[in-house]
Design an enzyme around this catalytic site. Structure first.
Site, PDB file in Angstrom:
ATOM      1  N   ASP A   1      55.585  41.131  35.296  1.00 24.21           N
ATOM      2  CA  ASP A   1      54.544  40.194  35.726  1.00 24.21           C
ATOM      3  C   ASP A   1      55.108  38.793  35.539  1.00 24.21           C
ATOM      4  O   ASP A   1      56.180  38.617  34.945  1.00 24.21           O
ATOM      5  CB  ASP A   1      53.279  40.421  34.862  1.00 24.21           C
ATOM      6  CG  ASP A   1      52.057  39.695  35.396  1.00 24.21           C
ATOM      7  OD1 ASP A   1      52.130  39.098  36.494  1.00 24.21           O
ATOM      8  OD2 ASP A   1      51.012  39.719  34.706  1.00 24.21           O
TER       9      ASP A   1
ATOM     10  N   HIS B   1      43.846  43.681  32.310  1.00 24.19           N
ATOM     11  CA  HIS B   1      43.633  43.640  33.770  1.00 24.19           C
ATOM     12  C   HIS B   1      43.516  45.087  34.269  1.00 24.19           C
ATOM     13  O   HIS B   1      44.387  45.591  34.974  1.00 24.19           O
ATOM     14  CB  HIS B   1      44.799  42.910  34.439  1.00 24.19           C
ATOM     15  CG  HIS B   1      44.550  42.535  35.865  1.00 24.19           C
ATOM     16  ND1 HIS B   1      43.328  42.708  36.487  1.00 24.19           N
ATOM     17  CD2 HIS B   1      45.369  41.975  36.804  1.00 24.19           C
ATOM     18  CE1 HIS B   1      43.405  42.290  37.734  1.00 24.19           C
ATOM     19  NE2 HIS B   1      44.633  41.840  37.953  1.00 24.19           N
TER      20      HIS B   1
ATOM     21  N   CYS C   1      52.241  43.206  39.993  1.00 23.08           N
ATOM     22  CA  CYS C   1      50.836  43.035  40.390  1.00 23.08           C
ATOM     23  C   CYS C   1      50.638  41.879  41.357  1.00 23.08           C
ATOM     24  O   CYS C   1      49.645  41.828  42.061  1.00 23.08           O
ATOM     25  CB  CYS C   1      49.956  42.862  39.157  1.00 23.08           C
ATOM     26  SG  CYS C   1      50.247  41.324  38.257  1.00 23.08           S
TER      27      CYS C   1
ATOM     28  N   ARG D   1      36.027  37.488  36.258  1.00 20.31           N
ATOM     29  CA  ARG D   1      37.417  37.149  35.904  1.00 20.31           C
ATOM     30  C   ARG D   1      37.339  35.905  35.032  1.00 20.31           C
ATOM     31  O   ARG D   1      36.827  34.871  35.462  1.00 20.31           O
ATOM     32  CB  ARG D   1      38.257  36.877  37.150  1.00 20.31           C
ATOM     33  CG  ARG D   1      39.582  36.237  36.813  1.00 20.31           C
ATOM     34  CD  ARG D   1      40.552  36.186  37.964  1.00 20.31           C
ATOM     35  NE  ARG D   1      41.113  37.491  38.242  1.00 20.31           N
ATOM     36  CZ  ARG D   1      42.243  37.694  38.920  1.00 20.31           C
ATOM     37  NH1 ARG D   1      42.934  36.665  39.379  1.00 20.31           N
ATOM     38  NH2 ARG D   1      42.689  38.910  39.144  1.00 20.31           N
TER      39      ARG D   1
ATOM     40  N   ARG E   1      44.650  47.759  46.013  1.00 18.45           N
ATOM     41  CA  ARG E   1      43.558  47.099  45.290  1.00 18.45           C
ATOM     42  C   ARG E   1      42.236  47.286  46.040  1.00 18.45           C
ATOM     43  O   ARG E   1      41.173  47.405  45.426  1.00 18.45           O
ATOM     44  CB  ARG E   1      43.853  45.603  45.102  1.00 18.45           C
ATOM     45  CG  ARG E   1      44.964  45.274  44.122  1.00 18.45           C
ATOM     46  CD  ARG E   1      44.622  45.698  42.698  1.00 18.45           C
ATOM     47  NE  ARG E   1      43.358  45.152  42.238  1.00 18.45           N
ATOM     48  CZ  ARG E   1      43.192  43.951  41.698  1.00 18.45           C
ATOM     49  NH1 ARG E   1      44.233  43.165  41.511  1.00 18.45           N
ATOM     50  NH2 ARG E   1      41.989  43.535  41.300  1.00 18.45           N
TER      51      ARG E   1
ATOM     52  N   GLN F   1      43.845  46.282  38.103  1.00 19.98           N
ATOM     53  CA  GLN F   1      45.193  46.330  38.674  1.00 19.98           C
ATOM     54  C   GLN F   1      45.876  47.662  38.366  1.00 19.98           C
ATOM     55  O   GLN F   1      46.613  48.211  39.185  1.00 19.98           O
ATOM     56  CB  GLN F   1      46.029  45.171  38.126  1.00 19.98           C
ATOM     57  CG  GLN F   1      47.416  45.102  38.697  1.00 19.98           C
ATOM     58  CD  GLN F   1      47.443  44.826  40.194  1.00 19.98           C
ATOM     59  OE1 GLN F   1      46.743  43.929  40.661  1.00 19.98           O
ATOM     60  NE2 GLN F   1      48.210  45.592  40.958  1.00 19.98           N
TER      61      GLN F   1
END
Ligand code: CP
Ligand code: NVA
Length: 304
Positions: free
Chosen positions: A220, A132, A260, A105, A288, A135
């Protein structure tokens, strides 16, 4: 040995593989619910490099490895030689001789490409400023669980044209759904990503146009990691892009809401929507774990 498979963005998988990953995640969730043990990652090790904060991604990958008999090593960039200037290429060459799979990440998406070029084991993008993809596996699993295939459905993205929005664009192209996007001017998604999905994406002037008759509404945070110095400016510019009940009411009456997480109630979404009866954010967050398991299994199997 097959070519090593990486997961830098969703563009690394095709439609068939995407659907298989969703189906496998659902299967692994069911296995876990029934307490069926799965030791298929015995003796496998994952290195997880974090240059940004995380709750879900870290816990999902670490738990996935451990509960499938493997091991995960958390590498904070602050406590490794990365912050002291060791090349990512050198890091990749060292780590890939010791572990079976690497997750990173980070800020700059090019770092994922750099790791990939120098690694002999699969690399997973656990979030960059551009994408991402992990996700999206969980988001799509959640939609499939709730409503079945997403092909031909209409999804609204409201807010920042950030990494999540770019990954939704990739998913729209691969899974063939319609994505309507409303962002404030100057916060549109990545133009190259958009250009690859012209037939699936519509940029709307107003959030209400984007949400109208949608099957899924999502957003988001207004300020992603790395953009903190623009936080106050963004709060001002993004007013009017909040998903509140009156905006959500423009979607289909059975539309679901996803985010998310982490969320900021009162900014990009109000409590009535995120804590409401058509929000599926906890299921999405829990997924996840199962998508992480399915992804690790897929990349290791495909790279044998
Ligand atoms: N959604 C997500 O990636 O959460 P974390 O930042 O907590 O990993
Ligand atoms: N767009 C957000 C996603 C967090 C999971 C960020 O990059 O901070």
């Amino acid at each position: 040995m097959n070519k090593v498979r990486h997961f830098r963005s969703l563009l690394d998988i095709n439609k068939n593989e995407f659907i298989k990953l969703i189906e496998r995640s659902i299967e692994l969730k069911e296995e876990s619910r029934k307490n069926i043990s799965n030791n298929s990652l015995q003796n496998k090790t994952m290195a997880m490099i974090f240059k940004k904060n995380s709750t879900r991604t870290r816990v999902a990958f670490e738990t996935a490895m451990v509960t499938m008999g493997g091991h995960a090593i958390f590498l904070s960039s602050d406590t490794t030689q990365i912050t002291r200037g060791e090349d990512l290429a050198d890091t990749a060459k060292v780590l890939s001789g010791m572990v079976d799979i690497i997750m990173i990440r980070t800020h700059d998406h090019d770092e994922v490409e750099e790791l990939t070029k120098n690694s002999t084991v699969p690399i997973i993008n656990g979030l960059t400023e551009k994408y991402h993809p992990c996700q999206l596996l969980a988001d799509m699993q959640t939609y499939y669980e709730e409503r079945g295939s997403i092909e031909g459905k209409t999804i609204a993205w409201i807010g920042d044209g950030c990494n999540m929005c770019n990954s939704y664009i990739n998913a729209a192209k691969i899974l063939n759904f319609k994505l309507k996007i409303a962002t404030p001017s100057g916060f549109e998604p990545d133009s190259k990503t958009l250009s690859l999905a012209k037939d699936n994406v519509e940029l709307c002037d107003l959030p209400g146009q984007a949400v109208e008759d949608c099957d899924l509404v999502t957003t988001d945070v207004w300020t992603s990691m790395g953009d903190e110095n623009e936080s106050e400016k963004r709060k001002h510019l993004f007013k009017g892009y909040q998903i509140n009940q009156s905006l959500f009411d423009k979607a289909k009456s059975d539309a679901i809401f996803l985010h998310c997480l982490p969320a900021h109630r009162g900014e990009e979404v109000d409590a009535e929507v995120i804590d409401g009866s058509r929000s599926r954010v906890w299921q999405q967050a829990h997924n996840r774990l199962f998508t992480s398991k399915a992804l690790i299994e897929f990349l290791l199997n495909e790279s044998k």
